[in-house]
Design a protein around this motif. Structure first.
Motif, short mmCIF file in Angstrom:
data_model
loop_
_atom_site.label_atom_id
_atom_site.label_comp_id
_atom_site.label_asym_id
_atom_site.label_seq_id
_atom_site.Cartn_x
_atom_site.Cartn_y
_atom_site.Cartn_z
N LYS A 33 7.58 1.18 -6.08
CA LYS A 33 6.86 1.50 -4.94
C LYS A 33 6.51 0.25 -4.20
CE LYS A 33 2.98 4.20 -6.08
NZ LYS A 33 1.81 4.54 -6.27
N ASP A 34 5.97 -0.79 -4.72
CA ASP A 34 5.98 -2.03 -4.05
C ASP A 34 7.04 -2.55 -3.21
OD1 ASP A 34 4.07 -4.22 -3.35
OD2 ASP A 34 5.76 -5.55 -4.73
N ARG A 35 8.32 -2.45 -4.00
CA ARG A 35 9.60 -3.25 -3.48
C ARG A 35 10.12 -2.17 -2.17
NH1 ARG A 35 11.85 -7.76 -2.68
NH2 ARG A 35 11.36 -7.96 -4.93
N LEU A 36 9.82 -0.79 -2.57
CA LEU A 36 10.20 0.21 -1.65
C LEU A 36 9.63 -0.04 -0.13
CD1 LEU A 36 11.87 2.52 -0.26
CD2 LEU A 36 10.04 4.06 -1.41
N ALA A 37 8.12 -0.17 -0.45
CA ALA A 37 7.02 -0.50 0.80
C ALA A 37 7.52 -1.68 1.68
CB ALA A 37 5.80 -0.46 0.46
#
Length: 106
Positions: A33-37
């Motif tokens: 989730k963090d990487r996608l954002a």
């Protein structure tokens, strides 16, 4: 110029580096989730995501469905093809052209 990223489990994405794509292995849903954002907010025009990770991040991916960029494309991982990637492309094309493109092939 926009870049292309690939995120998912290491074993599924490491081969994409040989094609010159930026790979970002993630170990779990939170990291994904963090990487996608961060990738979506950066200079990435296309983000390939493994089907398994996309399933875990389905709520997060909804945020990007109506946006032109980044294009988020689901790809099969080492666990196999779930059909989610093809279904996603089919849905996008149907929205663009207003017709089921595989109607005659079913």
């Amino acid at each position: 110029m926009y870049k292309i990223a690939v995120i998912g489990d290491y074993d599924s994405i490491y081969g994409f580096a040989a094609l010159g794509l930026d790979t970002f292995p993630v170990a779990d849903e939170e990291e994904g989730k963090d990487r996608l954002a961060r990738l979506a907010a950066g200079q990435y025009g296309i983000i390939y995501i493994t089907e398994a990770l996309a399933k875990e991040l389905s709520k997060e991916l909804e945020k990007y469905e109506e946006q032109v960029m980044p294009a988020i494309v689901r790809v099969p991982g080492i666990s196999g093809n779930t059909g989610a990637g093809v279904e996603g492309v089919k849905k996008t094309v149907e929205q663009a052209v207003g017709s089921d493109i595989l109607f005659g092939n079913q």
